[in-house]
Design a protein around this motif. Structure first.
Motif, mmCIF file in Angstrom:
data_model
loop_
_atom_site.group_PDB
_atom_site.id
_atom_site.type_symbol
_atom_site.label_atom_id
_atom_site.label_comp_id
_atom_site.label_asym_id
_atom_site.label_seq_id
_atom_site.Cartn_x
_atom_site.Cartn_y
_atom_site.Cartn_z
ATOM 1 N N SER A 385 -16.238 -6.885 3.455
ATOM 2 C CA SER A 385 -15.860 -8.110 3.392
ATOM 3 C C SER A 385 -14.782 -8.710 2.399
ATOM 4 N N THR A 386 -13.997 -7.744 1.836
ATOM 5 C CA THR A 386 -12.832 -8.075 0.857
ATOM 6 C C THR A 386 -11.542 -8.064 1.471
ATOM 7 N N CYS A 387 -10.836 -8.993 1.192
ATOM 8 C CA CYS A 387 -9.386 -9.173 1.785
ATOM 9 C C CYS A 387 -8.440 -8.358 1.076
ATOM 10 N N PHE A 388 -7.668 -7.696 2.053
ATOM 11 C CA PHE A 388 -6.535 -6.830 1.519
ATOM 12 C C PHE A 388 -5.284 -6.959 2.199
ATOM 13 N N PRO A 389 -4.154 -7.039 1.582
ATOM 14 C CA PRO A 389 -2.955 -7.061 2.334
ATOM 15 C C PRO A 389 -2.604 -6.150 3.265
ATOM 16 N N CYS A 390 -1.883 -6.689 4.520
ATOM 17 C CA CYS A 390 -1.681 -5.830 5.445
ATOM 18 C C CYS A 390 -0.468 -4.687 4.998
ATOM 19 N N PRO A 391 -0.736 -3.315 5.794
ATOM 20 C CA PRO A 391 0.325 -2.346 5.238
ATOM 21 C C PRO A 391 1.597 -2.821 5.956
ATOM 22 N N PRO A 392 2.807 -2.384 5.201
ATOM 23 C CA PRO A 392 4.194 -2.619 5.630
ATOM 24 C C PRO A 392 4.345 -2.507 7.178
ATOM 25 N N GLY A 393 4.820 -3.250 7.716
ATOM 26 C CA GLY A 393 5.516 -3.344 9.143
ATOM 27 C C GLY A 393 4.362 -3.766 9.973
ATOM 28 N N THR A 394 3.022 -4.385 9.552
ATOM 29 C CA THR A 394 2.234 -5.025 10.520
ATOM 30 C C THR A 394 1.904 -6.565 9.866
ATOM 31 N N HIS A 395 1.039 -7.260 10.673
ATOM 32 C CA HIS A 395 0.763 -8.456 10.501
ATOM 33 C C HIS A 395 -0.484 -8.912 11.000
ATOM 34 N N SER A 396 -0.837 -10.174 10.459
ATOM 35 C CA SER A 396 -2.228 -10.510 10.878
ATOM 36 C C SER A 396 -2.125 -12.078 10.482
ATOM 37 N N ASP A 397 -3.212 -12.841 11.439
ATOM 38 C CA ASP A 397 -3.264 -14.251 11.065
ATOM 39 C C ASP A 397 -4.459 -14.410 10.051
ATOM 40 N N GLY A 398 -4.950 -13.116 9.447
ATOM 41 C CA GLY A 398 -6.236 -13.371 8.721
ATOM 42 C C GLY A 398 -7.630 -13.170 9.173
ATOM 43 N N THR A 399 -7.736 -13.517 10.639
ATOM 44 C CA THR A 399 -9.007 -13.310 11.419
ATOM 45 C C THR A 399 -9.012 -11.995 11.917
ATOM 46 N N SER A 400 -8.036 -11.322 12.208
ATOM 47 C CA SER A 400 -8.072 -10.052 13.025
ATOM 48 C C SER A 400 -7.525 -8.976 12.113
ATOM 49 N N VAL A 401 -7.602 -7.606 12.772
ATOM 50 C CA VAL A 401 -6.995 -6.474 12.205
ATOM 51 C C VAL A 401 -5.467 -6.661 12.348
ATOM 52 N N CYS A 402 -4.889 -5.887 11.468
ATOM 53 C CA CYS A 402 -3.260 -5.877 11.184
ATOM 54 C C CYS A 402 -2.649 -5.277 12.341
ATOM 55 N N GLU A 403 -1.927 -5.697 13.117
ATOM 56 C CA GLU A 403 -0.983 -4.997 14.148
ATOM 57 C C GLU A 403 0.357 -4.863 13.916
ATOM 58 N N GLU A 404 0.825 -3.699 14.271
ATOM 59 C CA GLU A 404 2.430 -3.373 14.235
ATOM 60 C C GLU A 404 3.131 -4.462 14.907
ATOM 61 N N CYS A 405 4.112 -4.759 14.235
ATOM 62 C CA CYS A 405 5.228 -5.346 14.800
ATOM 63 C C CYS A 405 5.733 -4.939 16.106
ATOM 64 N N PRO A 406 6.102 -5.747 17.151
ATOM 65 C CA PRO A 406 6.941 -5.117 18.326
ATOM 66 C C PRO A 406 8.316 -4.473 18.013
ATOM 67 N N ALA A 407 8.691 -3.608 18.743
ATOM 68 C CA ALA A 407 10.007 -2.979 18.617
ATOM 69 C C ALA A 407 11.106 -3.990 18.460
ATOM 70 N N GLY A 408 12.058 -3.947 17.379
ATOM 71 C CA GLY A 408 13.165 -4.851 17.123
ATOM 72 C C GLY A 408 12.555 -6.036 16.564
ATOM 73 N N THR A 409 11.586 -5.848 15.982
ATOM 74 C CA THR A 409 11.077 -7.124 14.871
ATOM 75 C C THR A 409 10.698 -6.556 13.704
ATOM 76 N N GLU A 410 10.169 -7.396 12.729
ATOM 77 C CA GLU A 410 9.959 -7.047 11.425
ATOM 78 C C GLU A 410 8.974 -8.192 10.624
ATOM 79 N N PRO A 411 8.049 -7.792 9.773
ATOM 80 C CA PRO A 411 7.213 -8.705 9.325
ATOM 81 C C PRO A 411 7.828 -9.791 8.562
ATOM 82 N N VAL A 412 7.382 -11.216 8.498
ATOM 83 C CA VAL A 412 7.867 -12.022 7.582
ATOM 84 C C VAL A 412 6.872 -11.879 6.380
ATOM 85 N N LEU A 413 7.406 -11.880 5.072
ATOM 86 C CA LEU A 413 6.857 -11.560 3.889
ATOM 87 C C LEU A 413 6.623 -13.031 3.428
#
Length: 986
Positions: A385-413
């Motif tokens: 139950s500890t919160c960790f930042p998503c790995p590079p190239g992935t994103h999450s709204d905080g309630t689900s696991v981190c998902e990879e960004c679709p092709a041609g897109t990148e994360p908003v840091l």
């Protein structure tokens, strides 16, 4: 500031100084003349040293406390050597001329003096108020008799008005020394400087960073030190408030002034209330512990009674109030493996309330467990139950696991804080004040709030550090001004006066830059600040209140884009495509924005993210901004007017004023304007030179750290140098009036911004005015949609190419409502380009067979550049004009025709006459008239007489023969007549 000979001697607790005279003859004459009484007691007089003479000697003399009250003073005696001084913790006892330890409850610095008690202005200090700025008509300025530095116990407070107030202190140093002092300087609407003069009132050489004091964060004390030369030094602390807009300035606070390099101190300094020194020979005092107090000069502290309390360094104890809900707070423990958090309640420390009295509340029980809130966006929940930042190239709204960004897109840091179970690692909280013993800010589930407890006027500090910014690939290389933004939601509920400050420190800049502040209770609202430079930044929220208060504070920062090296924050969404491209909703492929459109923001999904530029504008290559390329076209009366405004592309400046505040302070407004060109770069720059002068040590840094405003139109407030006695004009309060170009049109309204042509004189030239519309995205309390500006471009051939800028006479500050600024720019370059319709040709007379044709401009000439006048042309011509030739020819032909007709009819008349004569002659021979039908010839009949032509027929005869269709085959014809007579025609 001039000292008399008597005032040059230091009073109690001051460093020694003297006059350069020897022995008795060097004493002031009035001292000897005034000693008429008899001084019996040693309390009637005190000892002082004269200045050292050329041999290094000095004399100890007795001076009565009240001149003219006594005589019989002790005889002057030779004093100690000039190099003599006492160590810290001791003072020079003048009677014995020996160094003596300070008694308990007092302290000494030896060769230094310190002023840290401000119940009253200490002896030797003088507060001088002046007003050097004359009124608008040269009249005397408003009196400043009530303006002064005011003692406030533990510090000295400057004046809050527009008067120039100086705190002055003179000291004589036997050796090189220094002066240092602690200060608070939170408001750049007040100018604060420190300088030193010698005994001839000549200002000593100082660097700008020594003269101009740096700004401080609200509640933070800073230290300023300046080296001093030996001899007399006159110290000046000078402030000048500028009340532009009517808002009161925050005063400068001074405390702990210490001067090093004096020859001696003749008395020890008593400890100030709330402090003590327990042992003799102390060089400093210590604050009394919590729940104790002391009076001035105390050797120990007195404990408070059971129902009383005090904070560290207090001079008195106060009665403990009954405990209330404000005296405790709740915290949440870290989430456990079951996803639960425990609610804990704690008393605000130090605890000052009493719970065992009537009406007091007790501390609620702790230990209740509840579900943990979700992680913040960009983070994911681990097994424990500890919160960790998503790995590079992935994103999450905080309630689900981190998902990879679709092709041609990148994360908003970015940082997006929605849940406040624990304070994020890049945020810190603290408290600043003279004595601060309280909690800064506390997490409270879905918000963070200012802490409880402490004393009035505490500054509760919350700091967020952002190591830098990294634009997404879709915006990389763009020339837009936005690198990121910070948005937060806040609410303040105050039962007394309170104020919330939002500040920032960018890069290596020293001192906090005030961004915005709010006073009193405010309803829940959102505020956004845009970052225009790529640099590390620290954001600070400071809350100050008096008496009771309560505040909730929710921070939401969705677009604080981090540097590439930072991996501490995850990503909550993905964005696509290179700079200037959007992702097509149907094909999920990147498409470039259409020409003359710009991207609406960082999220570029769908073609609707490409917004059209306004009229008369185009987009830059990255589609990040619209701008004017200095060209404009307009259709009028079936004619196209084309304008080339490139001559107006250079940054222009306009200074208006002077204006005067309510108290008469003179100030000017300087506007810098970048109308068009520069590929959309905002070339107008306004710099706060007060900050520059206070940060001269930053001159080697990159220009991006200079405290300046880049915009299409910016404004600075200028305080003239001659108005306040400064050596240079001061520029401050630089703001942007136009960081978004809306478009250019001859209409008076565009996108809600309205031009006001009635503010200017009518345009008599006939060409239409062009209105350039701008808007600033920074909102203010009075301008909910932000500031806006309109530049009216008018054709005026009488002005030079660069033209002349002006503001409306009815609004000398450039604005009538404080939100929309109006400018009129008249120039010959603002006229349309010349065409063939703007000139006509004049033909000259034919001279010597040559005719010239000249082209001239239509008057008045209302065009510039464009087509040029055709050169003068020449063409051959005849002296007699063609029409005259035709006329003469026609006249000659008519004359010949009339002569011919005359001859014809004359000839015909002669023949008729002949025939008539024949008839008459025939009638006379027969003596009777023939019958009517035989004596005359019918029309067209020819006589039958024989006629012999002796000559060729005439031209008229030939013509007649041809007309009558009678052929002519001979030159003479003989005709036989029935008569015997023969006539011959000659």
């Amino acid at each position: 500031f001039i000292h008399s000979s008597s005032s040059a001697y230091p009073g109690p607790g001051r460093g020694g100084s003297s006059l350069s005279r020897d022995a008795q003859t060097s004493l002031p004459r009035e001292v000897w003349e005034a000693a008429v009484g008899l001084c019996i007691f040693q309390t009637d007089y005190y000892y002082e040293y004269t200045e050292c003479d050329s041999t290094g000697s000095r004399w100890r003399v007795a001076i009565p406390h009240n001149l003219g009250t006594c005589s019989g003073l002790p005889t002057p005696t030779r004093g100690t050597d000039c190099s003599f001084s006492c160590a810290a913790g001791k003072f020079l006892e003048m009677s014995s001329q020996q160094c003596t330890p300070c008694a308990a409850g007092s302290y000494s610095l030896g060769s230094a003096v310190r002023f840290d008690q401000w119940d009253a202005i200490p002896t030797g200090f003088t507060s001088l108020a002046t007003y050097m700025d004359p009124g608008p008509n040269g009249e005397e300025s408003q009196a400043c008799n009530s303006s002064s530095w005011t003692p406030q116990g533990v510090y000295l407070e400057s004046s809050r008005d527009e008067c120039t107030v100086s705190l002055v202190y003179a000291v004589h140093l036997e050796k090189q020394g220094s002066v240092s002092f602690s200060y608070q300087y939170p408001d750049n609407n007040i100018f604060f400087e420190f300088y030193v003069q010698n005994e001839q009132c000549q200002e000593m050489a100082q660097t700008e960073d020594q003269k101009w004091i740096k700004l401080t964060t609200n509640g933070e004390w800073d230290m300023h030190t300046v080296n001093l030369k030996s001899g007399t030094n006159i110290l000046y602390w000078r402030t000048t408030g500028i009340l532009v807009g009517g808002k009161m300035v925050k005063p400068v606070l001074l405390r702990n002034i210490q001067i090093e390099g004096v020859a001696y101190t003749s008395e020890c300094f008593p400890c100030r209330p709330g402090w003590f020194s327990s042992a003799p020979g102390s060089s400093s005092c210590q604050p009394c512990p919590r729940n104790t107090s002391s009076n001035k000069g105390a050797a120990s502290c007195t404990p408070c009674l059971d129902m009383q309390y005090s904070h560290e360094g207090w001079s008195e104890c106060k009665t403990r109030p009954p405990c209330s809900e404000k005296d405790y707070f709740q915290i949440h423990t870290a989430c456990d493996s079951e996803g639960k958090t425990q609610v804990m309640y704690r008393w605000v420390e130090p605890r000052i309330c009493e719970e065992n009295v009537t009406g007091a509340v007790v501390l609620p029980p702790t230990g209740e467990r509840e579900a943990c809130p979700p992680c913040n966006p960009g983070y994911y929940n681990t097994n424990d139950s500890t919160c960790f930042p998503c790995p590079p190239g992935t994103h999450s709204d905080g309630t689900s696991v981190c998902e990879e960004c679709p092709a041609g897109t990148e994360p908003v840091l970015g940082y997006e804080y929605k849940w406040w179970n624990v304070l994020p690692s890049n945020m810190k909280t603290s408290c600043f004040n003279v004595v601060c013993c309280c909690t800064g800010w506390e997490v409270a589930g879905d918000h963070i709030r200012s802490g409880a407890g402490g004393s009035d006027n505490d500054y509760l500090i919350l700091n967020l550090h952002v190591p830098g910014f990294k634009l997404p690939t879709s915006l990389a290389g763009m020339t837009g001004s936005e690198f990121g933004r910070i948005t937060f939601v806040f609410e303040t509920i105050c039962s007394a006066d309170c104020e919330l400050y939002f500040m920032m420190v960018r890069g290596n800049m020293r001192g906090h830059l005030m961004v915005e502040s709010w006073e009193g209770s405010k309803e829940r609202q959102s505020y956004t600040h845009i970052m225009t430079r790529n640099a590390s930044v620290s954001y600070t929220w400071a809350f100050q209140r008096t008496n009771q208060y309560h505040t909730h504070y929710n921070i939401h920062t969705p677009c604080a884009l981090l540097s590439q090296s930072s991996q501490r924050s995850g990503s909550s969404s993905c964005i696509p495509c290179p700079a200037g491209f959007y992702i097509d909703r149907d094909t999920n492929r990147c498409q470039e924005c259409p020409p003359d459109t710009y991207l609406s923001g960082h999220h570029t999904y769908g073609q609707d993210a490409c917004l059209p530029c306004g009229p008369g504008s185009r987009s830059n290559q990255e589609h990040s901004r619209c701008y004017s390329d200095c060209s404009f076209s307009h259709m009028e009366n079936n004619r196209t007017l084309t304008y080339d405004l490139s001559s107006l592309s250079a940054v222009a400046s306009l200074t208006n004023g002077p204006s005067f505040t309510s108290k008469g302070t003179k100030y000017l407004h300087v506007f810098n304007i970048s109308l068009c060109g520069h590929q959309g770069k905002m070339a107008a720059v306004c710099t706060d030179n007060v900050t520059d002068l206070a940060n001269k040590d930053l001159t080697g840094d990159s220009p991006q750290f200079v405290n300046s405003v880049d915009s299409f139109i910016c404004q600075s407030t200028i305080i003239p140098a001659d108005g306040r006695g400064f050596r240079t004009a001061l520029a401050s309060q630089s703001i942007s009036l136009a960081d978004t170009y809306l478009g250019a049109t001859v209409d008076s309204v565009l996108d809600g911004v309205k031009a006001r042509p009635e503010l200017y004189p009518d345009n008599p030239k006939g060409t239409p005015d062009i209105n350039f519309f701008y808007r600033s995205t920074q909102t203010t309390a009075s301008c909910e949609r932000g500031r806006s500006a309109v530049i009216t471009i008018r054709c005026n051939p009488e002005k030079a190419d660069h033209g002349q800028l002006a503001v409306p006479s009815a609004c000398p500050a450039g604005t009538c409502d404080g939100c929309t600024f109006h400018f009129l720019w008249e120039s010959g370059s603002a006229c349309p380009l010349c065409t063939h319709d703007d000139y006509h040709q004049i033909e000259g007379a034919c001279k010597r067979g040559v005719q010239e044709t000249l082209s001239v401009w239509n008057e008045p000439k209302l065009c510039t550049s464009g087509v040029s006048l055709p050169a003068k042309t020449s063409a051959p011509c005849e002296a007699i004009a063609l029409w005259l030739k035709v006329g003469v020819g026609g006249g000659a032909f008519l004359a010949v025709l009339l002569v011919s007709l005359t001859c014809y009819f004359w000839k015909k008349n002669k023949r008729l006459e002949y025939k008539y004569s024949r008839l008459v002659m025939s009638a006379n021979k027969e003596c009777e008239l023939p019958a009517a039908d035989s004596c005359a010839l019918a029309e067209g009949e020819e006589p039958e007489d024989d006629v012999v032509y002796s000559h060729k027929p005439s031209l008229l005869g030939k013509l007649r023969a041809i007309a009558n269709k009678v052929p002519v085959h001979f030159e003479s014809v003989q005709l036989k007549s029935s008569q015997s007579e023969r006539w011959v025609w000659g």
